[in-house]
Design a protein around this motif. Structure first.
Motif, PDB file in Angstrom:
ATOM      1  N   THR A  36     -13.202 -29.463  45.490  1.00  0.00           N
ATOM      2  CA  THR A  36     -14.238 -28.510  45.094  1.00  0.00           C
ATOM      3  C   THR A  36     -13.871 -27.949  43.729  1.00  0.00           C
ATOM      4  O   THR A  36     -12.819 -28.255  43.172  1.00  0.00           O
ATOM      5  N   ARG A  37     -14.721 -27.130  43.218  1.00  0.00           N
ATOM      6  CA  ARG A  37     -14.465 -26.547  41.891  1.00  0.00           C
ATOM      7  C   ARG A  37     -13.149 -25.797  41.859  1.00  0.00           C
ATOM      8  O   ARG A  37     -12.475 -25.738  40.832  1.00  0.00           O
ATOM      9  N   HIS A  38     -12.737 -25.245  42.990  1.00  0.00           N
ATOM     10  CA  HIS A  38     -11.536 -24.412  43.022  1.00  0.00           C
ATOM     11  C   HIS A  38     -10.281 -25.161  43.461  1.00  0.00           C
ATOM     12  O   HIS A  38      -9.191 -24.609  43.409  1.00  0.00           O
ATOM     13  N   ARG A  54     -14.270 -33.438  29.949  1.00  0.00           N
ATOM     14  CA  ARG A  54     -14.872 -32.664  28.855  1.00  0.00           C
ATOM     15  C   ARG A  54     -14.027 -32.744  27.576  1.00  0.00           C
ATOM     16  O   ARG A  54     -14.550 -32.879  26.466  1.00  0.00           O
ATOM     17  N   GLU A  85     -12.645 -28.726  38.979  1.00  0.00           N
ATOM     18  CA  GLU A  85     -12.678 -28.058  37.675  1.00  0.00           C
ATOM     19  C   GLU A  85     -11.656 -28.654  36.715  1.00  0.00           C
ATOM     20  O   GLU A  85     -11.936 -28.884  35.528  1.00  0.00           O
ATOM     21  N   ASP A  86     -10.454 -28.951  37.215  1.00  0.00           N
ATOM     22  CA  ASP A  86      -9.382 -29.489  36.373  1.00  0.00           C
ATOM     23  C   ASP A  86      -9.690 -30.918  35.935  1.00  0.00           C
ATOM     24  O   ASP A  86      -9.489 -31.284  34.772  1.00  0.00           O
ATOM     25  N   ARG A 122     -21.451 -28.993  33.223  1.00  0.00           N
ATOM     26  CA  ARG A 122     -21.603 -27.539  33.308  1.00  0.00           C
ATOM     27  C   ARG A 122     -20.683 -26.843  32.299  1.00  0.00           C
ATOM     28  O   ARG A 122     -21.089 -25.871  31.641  1.00  0.00           O
ATOM     29  N   GLN A 123     -19.444 -27.320  32.200  1.00  0.00           N
ATOM     30  CA  GLN A 123     -18.498 -26.728  31.252  1.00  0.00           C
ATOM     31  C   GLN A 123     -18.976 -26.901  29.816  1.00  0.00           C
ATOM     32  O   GLN A 123     -18.844 -25.981  28.997  1.00  0.00           O
ATOM     33  N   GLU A 158     -21.688 -24.368  29.333  1.00  0.00           N
ATOM     34  CA  GLU A 158     -21.164 -23.009  29.327  1.00  0.00           C
ATOM     35  C   GLU A 158     -20.449 -22.681  28.014  1.00  0.00           C
ATOM     36  O   GLU A 158     -20.565 -21.569  27.486  1.00  0.00           O
ATOM     37  N   GLU A 166     -19.638 -31.124  36.974  1.00  0.00           N
ATOM     38  CA  GLU A 166     -18.870 -29.959  36.536  1.00  0.00           C
ATOM     39  C   GLU A 166     -18.514 -30.077  35.061  1.00  0.00           C
ATOM     40  O   GLU A 166     -18.517 -29.078  34.324  1.00  0.00           O
ATOM     41  N   ALA A 226     -12.658 -32.258  35.751  1.00  0.00           N
ATOM     42  CA  ALA A 226     -13.811 -32.171  34.847  1.00  0.00           C
ATOM     43  C   ALA A 226     -13.391 -31.702  33.456  1.00  0.00           C
ATOM     44  O   ALA A 226     -13.944 -32.154  32.446  1.00  0.00           O
ATOM     45  N   LYS A 227     -12.414 -30.830  33.401  1.00  0.00           N
ATOM     46  CA  LYS A 227     -11.901 -30.379  32.106  1.00  0.00           C
ATOM     47  C   LYS A 227     -11.358 -31.567  31.314  1.00  0.00           C
ATOM     48  O   LYS A 227     -11.553 -31.666  30.099  1.00  0.00           O
TER      49      LYS A 227
END
Length: 503
Positions: free
Chosen positions: A357-359, A370, A363-364, A419-420, A423, A416, A366-367
């Protein structure tokens, strides 16, 4: 209701089992189906197993798999014994292989009942991912030179090694040595007496004590941990295993001795398990993260020497500085590979719950995507002093198996990343979004042996496609046009003594 009946059937076997006796039986069942079954036979009742059980291979009807035995060991530790607190009137006959067969059949029936009850499938692709995370490590094989060297390089050097010795009172090299000695000993016997003279192996009593504090748990403590950690998960196949953190169990009667039902888990503990020992150090994640980046650089530089590889560098302006991804590869300032390295372990909830999940990972990852696309955009705008093209391919190279059978959650990782980008208001065009593969380092190691830049880039590009995403990277690689006899060796096999002098 059907599920409850199946669970009662499994309990009806395990509630009659003495823990130590049954853990020995699990060891014997595992070894009986190994490449050298001779040692198992002296711990089994003659006539309790047939010739088809001996050395049974994957796919054989009589095969009992290691992941099933690991589940049985954990279920055994959580099962209340019949007549507990009273005089026991019934128990299983020690060494009877049929007691393993009965429990395995009951376990399989329970797992099937849970699947029919919808626990916890959800997306069928996520269920495939859970199955893979349970089975693939056992299928690939835990003890191997690559895993030992890689994990020692990442976790066993510099500040990580210093923290380990300060925290646990033993050097990480000697801890791994003791673990390896124990693993070797447990291949021929399920039990080691603590009265054994370890001094002749260069191991002091204090060192053994400190190593066993990390490698083992007293029987009562192992039962308490299993009960606490497994009660929160419904599906028996995906409950956490206490043997991952403590693969050995200590018994005191009639004298102190250690039992390891599945010796390969000792190797897992002294390799990938080192993560949990050093993550608590100040800056631990950053320290082993840098070690992992250097390992990836060494691997790529050694296996693809015609490519010019460079690590992370600064570009941009003093007012608006940027950092490149971890590894850039190409020739004459033309960028062919953009790689981000991620050393984070995949938590149990990501492997066996609803996926990352994102948490807890998305998130990592996806970073990383990105950052690759940002570098592509900046290069297109002539800000990096490097050029990119439609041939440029990206890769998030992960220490753990994030991408294995990840088809169910990979779309959320790329969503994600988008999204980053939105954002952070980054100016990234569609042309900058090169193919990005999320790859396990272990799979990259296999694929890179005897590969070429063109074949490796093709494998990454194909693996980034949804049709290939989640399988094995080597399966996405074109056949070698000039095949050689045998598989090229692991490139750092002759360097392991630099990290483990006792080797």
């Amino acid at each position: 209701m059907h599920r409850d009946l199946r669970r009662k059937k499994l309990c009806s076997v395990l509630e009659l089992a003495e823990d130590e006796s049954y853990l020995r039986l699990i060891w014997a069942a595992h070894v009986l189906q190994s490449h050298d079954p001779r040692n198992a036979k002296k711990y089994l009742l003659s006539g309790s197993y047939g010739p088809k059980m001996v050395g049974a291979q994957a796919g054989d009807a009589s095969r009992i798999y290691a992941w099933e035995l690991e589940t049985l060991a954990n279920e055994l530790l959580t099962t209340k014994k019949k007549g507990a607190g009273k005089k026991r009137t019934r128990s299983l006959v020690p060494g009877n292989f049929q007691n393993i067969v009965a429990a395995t059949n009951a376990l399989r029936a329970l797992e099937n009942a849970e699947v029919r009850a919808g626990a916890p499938i959800g997306d069928v692709m996520l269920e495939l991912s859970r199955i893979a995370h349970r089975q693939f490590p056992w299928q690939i094989g835990v003890p191997n030179i690559a895993g030992l060297y890689r994990n020692m390089y990442v976790f066993g050097q510099g500040s990580c090694a210093n923290f380990f010795e300060e925290e646990y009172g033993i050097s990480i090299q000697h801890f791994v040595y003791i673990g390896f000695i124990l693993y070797t000993a447990f291949l021929s016997s399920p039990v080691i007496k603590l009265s054994y003279n370890f001094a002749k192996l260069g191991i002091t009593e204090l060192e053994l004590k400190r190593a066993l504090k990390l490698l083992s748990a007293p029987h009562a403590q192992a039962r308490a941990r299993a009960k606490a950690e497994r009660r929160m998960f419904r599906n028996v196949a995906y409950k956490p295993s206490v043997l991952r953190r403590a693969p050995c169990i200590v018994f005191d009667n009639p004298e102190p001795h250690v039992l390891a039902p599945l010796p390969e888990l000792i190797i897992d503990r002294i390799t990938t398990g080192l993560f949990y020992d050093v993550i608590g150090s100040k800056g631990g994640g950053n320290a082993f993260g840098k070690n992992f980046e250097q390992y990836c650089f060494n691997l790529l530089d050694t296996t693809l020497p015609s490519i010019e590889w460079e690590g992370e560098f600064n570009y941009g302006t003093k007012k608006y500085p940027r950092w490149s991804p971890d590894l850039i590869g190409g020739k004459n300032r033309q960028t062919d590979f953009i790689i981000e390295c991620k050393a984070r372990r995949m938590p149990h909830s990501a492997q066996f719950g609803e996926g990352p999940t994102r948490h807890n990972g998305v998130e990592d990852l996806a970073k990383g995507i990105r950052q690759i696309w940002t570098f592509m955009a900046d290069s297109r705008k002539a800000q990096t002093a490097r050029t990119v093209s439609e041939r440029t391919v990206g890769c998030v190279l992960a220490l753990d198996n994030w991408g294995v059978m990840g088809m169910g959650y990979m779309p959320s990782v790329f969503a994600e990343a988008e999204r980053q980008i939105k954002e952070l208001d980054l100016e990234i065009a569609d042309v900058d979004k090169c193919p990005v593969a999320i790859v396990s380092i272990a799979h990259a190691e296999i694929t890179l042996r005897g590969s070429s830049p063109e074949r490796f880039a093709g494998a990454l590009r194909r693996y980034s496609d949804l049709n290939f995403r989640g399988g094995f990277l080597q399966d996405a690689q074109d056949p070698d046009p000039q095949p050689k006899d045998g598989t090229p060796p692991y490139p750092f096999a002759d360097q392991i003594q630099n990290l483990l002098p006792w080797w």
